[in-house]
Design a protein around this motif. Structure first.
Motif, PDB file in Angstrom:
ATOM      1  N   UNK A   9       0.836  -1.193   0.000  1.00  0.00           N
ATOM      2  CA  UNK A   9       0.000   0.000   0.000  1.00  0.00           C
ATOM      3  C   UNK A   9       0.878   1.252   0.000  1.00  0.00           C
ATOM      4  N   UNK A  10       0.226   2.425  -0.099  1.00  0.00           N
ATOM      5  CA  UNK A  10       0.952   3.669   0.097  1.00  0.00           C
ATOM      6  C   UNK A  10       1.414   3.758   1.544  1.00  0.00           C
ATOM      7  N   UNK A  11       2.528   4.431   1.748  1.00  0.00           N
ATOM      8  CA  UNK A  11       2.962   4.697   3.106  1.00  0.00           C
ATOM      9  C   UNK A  11       2.221   5.892   3.689  1.00  0.00           C
ATOM     10  N   UNK A  12       2.671   6.340   4.851  1.00  0.00           N
ATOM     11  CA  UNK A  12       2.097   7.526   5.493  1.00  0.00           C
ATOM     12  C   UNK A  12       2.727   8.772   4.876  1.00  0.00           C
ATOM     13  N   UNK A  13       1.940   9.768   4.477  1.00  0.00           N
ATOM     14  CA  UNK A  13       2.521  10.958   3.830  1.00  0.00           C
ATOM     15  C   UNK A  13       3.652  11.598   4.628  1.00  0.00           C
ATOM     16  N   UNK A  14       3.520  11.632   5.954  1.00  0.00           N
ATOM     17  CA  UNK A  14       4.573  12.280   6.742  1.00  0.00           C
ATOM     18  C   UNK A  14       5.773  11.358   6.939  1.00  0.00           C
ATOM     19  N   UNK A  15       5.614  10.061   6.666  1.00  0.00           N
ATOM     20  CA  UNK A  15       6.725   9.132   6.793  1.00  0.00           C
ATOM     21  C   UNK A  15       6.456   8.045   7.807  1.00  0.00           C
ATOM     22  N   UNK A  52       2.346  19.160   0.878  1.00  0.00           N
ATOM     23  CA  UNK A  52       2.970  19.443  -0.416  1.00  0.00           C
ATOM     24  C   UNK A  52       3.628  18.190  -0.974  1.00  0.00           C
ATOM     25  N   UNK A  53       4.280  17.438  -0.119  1.00  0.00           N
ATOM     26  CA  UNK A  53       4.868  16.163  -0.533  1.00  0.00           C
ATOM     27  C   UNK A  53       3.798  15.223  -1.074  1.00  0.00           C
ATOM     28  N   UNK A  54       2.661  15.165  -0.386  1.00  0.00           N
ATOM     29  CA  UNK A  54       1.572  14.278  -0.801  1.00  0.00           C
ATOM     30  C   UNK A  54       1.031  14.683  -2.167  1.00  0.00           C
ATOM     31  N   UNK A  55       0.949  15.994  -2.433  1.00  0.00           N
ATOM     32  CA  UNK A  55       0.413  16.478  -3.704  1.00  0.00           C
ATOM     33  C   UNK A  55       1.369  16.246  -4.868  1.00  0.00           C
ATOM     34  N   UNK A  56       2.662  16.132  -4.571  1.00  0.00           N
ATOM     35  CA  UNK A  56       3.639  15.965  -5.650  1.00  0.00           C
ATOM     36  C   UNK A  56       4.041  14.507  -5.856  1.00  0.00           C
ATOM     37  N   UNK A  57       4.243  13.750  -4.778  1.00  0.00           N
ATOM     38  CA  UNK A  57       4.709  12.359  -4.907  1.00  0.00           C
ATOM     39  C   UNK A  57       3.886  11.373  -4.092  1.00  0.00           C
ATOM     40  N   UNK A  58       2.752  11.819  -3.529  1.00  0.00           N
ATOM     41  CA  UNK A  58       1.938  11.003  -2.611  1.00  0.00           C
ATOM     42  C   UNK A  58       2.753  10.682  -1.365  1.00  0.00           C
ATOM     43  N   UNK A  59       3.548   9.622  -1.392  1.00  0.00           N
ATOM     44  CA  UNK A  59       4.360   9.285  -0.215  1.00  0.00           C
ATOM     45  C   UNK A  59       5.754   8.893  -0.682  1.00  0.00           C
ATOM     46  N   UNK A  60       6.685   8.820   0.265  1.00  0.00           N
ATOM     47  CA  UNK A  60       7.996   8.242  -0.042  1.00  0.00           C
ATOM     48  C   UNK A  60       7.901   6.728   0.108  1.00  0.00           C
ATOM     49  N   UNK A  61       8.920   6.021  -0.366  1.00  0.00           N
ATOM     50  CA  UNK A  61       8.907   4.564  -0.338  1.00  0.00           C
ATOM     51  C   UNK A  61       9.166   4.065   1.082  1.00  0.00           C
ATOM     52  N   UNK A  62       8.164   3.407   1.646  1.00  0.00           N
ATOM     53  CA  UNK A  62       8.272   2.984   3.043  1.00  0.00           C
ATOM     54  C   UNK A  62       9.243   1.820   3.222  1.00  0.00           C
ATOM     55  N   UNK A  63       9.503   1.063   2.164  1.00  0.00           N
ATOM     56  CA  UNK A  63      10.439  -0.058   2.299  1.00  0.00           C
ATOM     57  C   UNK A  63      11.805   0.453   2.738  1.00  0.00           C
ATOM     58  N   UNK A  64      12.315   1.488   2.051  1.00  0.00           N
ATOM     59  CA  UNK A  64      13.599   2.055   2.438  1.00  0.00           C
ATOM     60  C   UNK A  64      13.574   2.633   3.833  1.00  0.00           C
ATOM     61  N   UNK A  65      12.472   3.281   4.198  1.00  0.00           N
ATOM     62  CA  UNK A  65      12.364   3.865   5.540  1.00  0.00           C
ATOM     63  C   UNK A  65      12.365   2.779   6.613  1.00  0.00           C
TER      64      UNK A  65
END
Length: 482
Positions: free
Chosen positions: A158-164, A355-368
């Motif tokens: 799934x998508x990750x959390x927008x804030x990380x 702003x992050x959510x509007x441009x890229x939705x979320x970052x990749x949670x696997x790396x996090x």
């Protein structure tokens, strides 16, 4: 014909870990891209090439076949192999092949980044901004990936959390506390490296025509990035203990900048750090002119602490009121993880997350999740201790070698991966000559917003293991100084 340069070692290194075919393909590709091999030039025959570089004919056949397949060479029955015409290569590029259609080679920020991604052997890339792979710990990353894969896999689909990833942000709270920066997880936003962090902040604060201050010299990627937003980039001269505060005050009154991006600790490219006195003056000027400071601390973990080298972080003094703090792990863990973060006020963190959510939705949670595992299990601290020890060993040796080659370092520091070298000659010209011999340098002109020719260049001390590089620098810099 004979390929330039004529020495076999300039083309092939049997200890590089790269196959002979890959080395030949990469080297010839580079020479064609850099116009060292002209259109329609005839290549050495398979027999001649094999004899000149002491490789098997089968190796040469496979390398030539790959170059033909990629649009760099053409085979003419009965005549041999020839450099493909540029018009044909441009047509191939438009059809999806990875070639460079630009008619000329230009020394600029894009040039350096593009050449960094050629992945030459580390000892051929003193201009790179990364540590060699064998300095890092691939098994540490692999173990983290295996551990993540054994966990509940539903969140990975799934998508990750927008804030990380929250556990990572909680771990970053502890990391920041060690630097005496108080930040709750809600004040932290994860990003795809510091590059995305800078982009998000710049988009939040600036409109076309606004001014952004940077150090001069500074990390070159910012200049082009900010310019695409329509911002005016102005450089503040960087001294050994921080910015020239008199110039900062003068230019702040003149330009009224929205942002000032600064490396407080282990400044890129000089590896110098901000003194406490300068830090207070910078904050005072920022408050007087309503400037938001963006503190890029990507080299944080390469610094051994104030007991070894004095260093003051603006975010420690300001506690994230006027200072936005950026960090990441691309330099110490793996550039390919692309895990960075922003620490700021609660309100701004929410805006940047949106702003992050509007441009890229979320970052990749696997790396996090991988970074979280490494940090939380205590492996990271030992890992960076080993990196610092290696840098300490290499730095003094590299400085002595560079000085014996006739170059000077004004302010050598006891930490960091870079030295800022004065060659006494135009490093744009030196860089062009280095490329002809298979070396990637980072000329000083690229580190200044004005991009003017410079005698300076950045050297990564972790890459200084090739005797041929030092011989080249001594020989060619002496010629250019005459």
């Amino acid at each position: 014909m004979t390929l330039p340069p004529t020495q076999p070692t300039a083309l092939i290194s049997r200890g590089s870990g790269e196959s002979l075919v890959e080395q030949i393909v990469r080297s010839i590709t580079s020479r064609i891209d850099d116009k060292l091999l002209r259109t329609a030039a005839r290549m050495p025959s398979i027999r001649q090439f094999a004899e000149q570089y002491k490789v098997s004919r089968f190796t040469v056949v496979e390398a030539y076949d790959r170059l033909v397949a990629n649009g760099y060479l053409e085979s003419r029955r009965g005549s041999g192999f020839f450099v493909r015409e540029r018009a044909q290569m441009m047509a191939a590029s438009r059809s999806g092949q990875d070639t460079d259609p630009r008619p000329t080679q230009q020394l600029d920020v894009v040039w350096l980044i593009r050449n960094m991604f050629r992945q030459l052997p580390p000892q051929k890339m003193p201009g790179t901004g990364l540590l060699p792979n064998d300095w890092l710990d691939g098994e540490l990353i692999a173990n983290g990936l295996r551990a993540v894969s054994r966990q509940n896999q539903n969140p990975l689909l799934q998508y990750g959390t927008p804030q990380g990833f929250l556990p990572l942000r909680q771990q970053l709270q502890l990391k920041l506390a060690e630097l005496e920066i108080a930040a709750t997880p809600d004040q932290i936003v994860t990003t795809s490296g510091v590059t995305q962090a800078l982009d998000l902040v710049a988009r939040e604060f600036t409109q076309p025509g606004d001014t952004i201050f940077v150090d001069d010299p500074a990390w070159f990627l910012m200049f082009g990035s900010f310019a695409t937003l329509g911002a005016k980039v102005v450089g503040i001269p960087r001294l050994a203990d921080g910015p020239d505060v008199a110039k900062l005050a003068e230019l702040a009154a003149l330009h009224k900048p929205r942002l000032y991006v600064v490396n407080s600790v282990l400044h890129n490219p000089t590896s110098t750090s901000l003194s406490a006195a300068k830090a207070f003056q910078v904050l005072r000027i920022a408050a007087e002119h309503d400037i938001t400071i963006v503190e890029d601390d990507i080299y944080c973990d390469m610094h051994p602490g104030p007991a070894v080298q004095p260093a003051t972080r603006l975010a420690t003094l300001d506690q994230l009121q006027r200072v936005i703090y950026l960090g990441g792990f691309s330099k110490t863990l793996a550039a390919n993880l692309r895990v960075g973060f922003i620490a700021t006020s609660h309100e701004l963190a929410q805006r940047l997350s949106d702003r992050k959510m509007l441009t890229t939705l979320t970052t990749t949670e696997i790396g996090e999740r991988v970074v979280y595992k490494i940090l939380s299990e205590g492996h990271y601290r030992k890992h960076v201790d080993r990196i610092r020890a290696k840098l300490d060993t290499m730095r003094g040796k590299a400085i002595r070698q560079l000085e014996r080659a006739g170059l000077t370092i004004d302010a050598p520091t006891p930490a960091g991966m870079f030295v800022w070298v004065d060659t006494g000659c135009d490093t744009n010209v030196l860089t062009e000559r280095a490329m002809a011999e298979g070396y990637l340098l980072a000329p000083g002109s690229l580190f200044s917003p004005n991009q003017l020719p410079s005698t300076r260049m950045r050297v990564n001390v972790a890459t200084m293991s090739d005797p041929g590089l030092l011989q080249f620098l001594e020989r060619e810099s002496a010629k250019l100084r005459q």
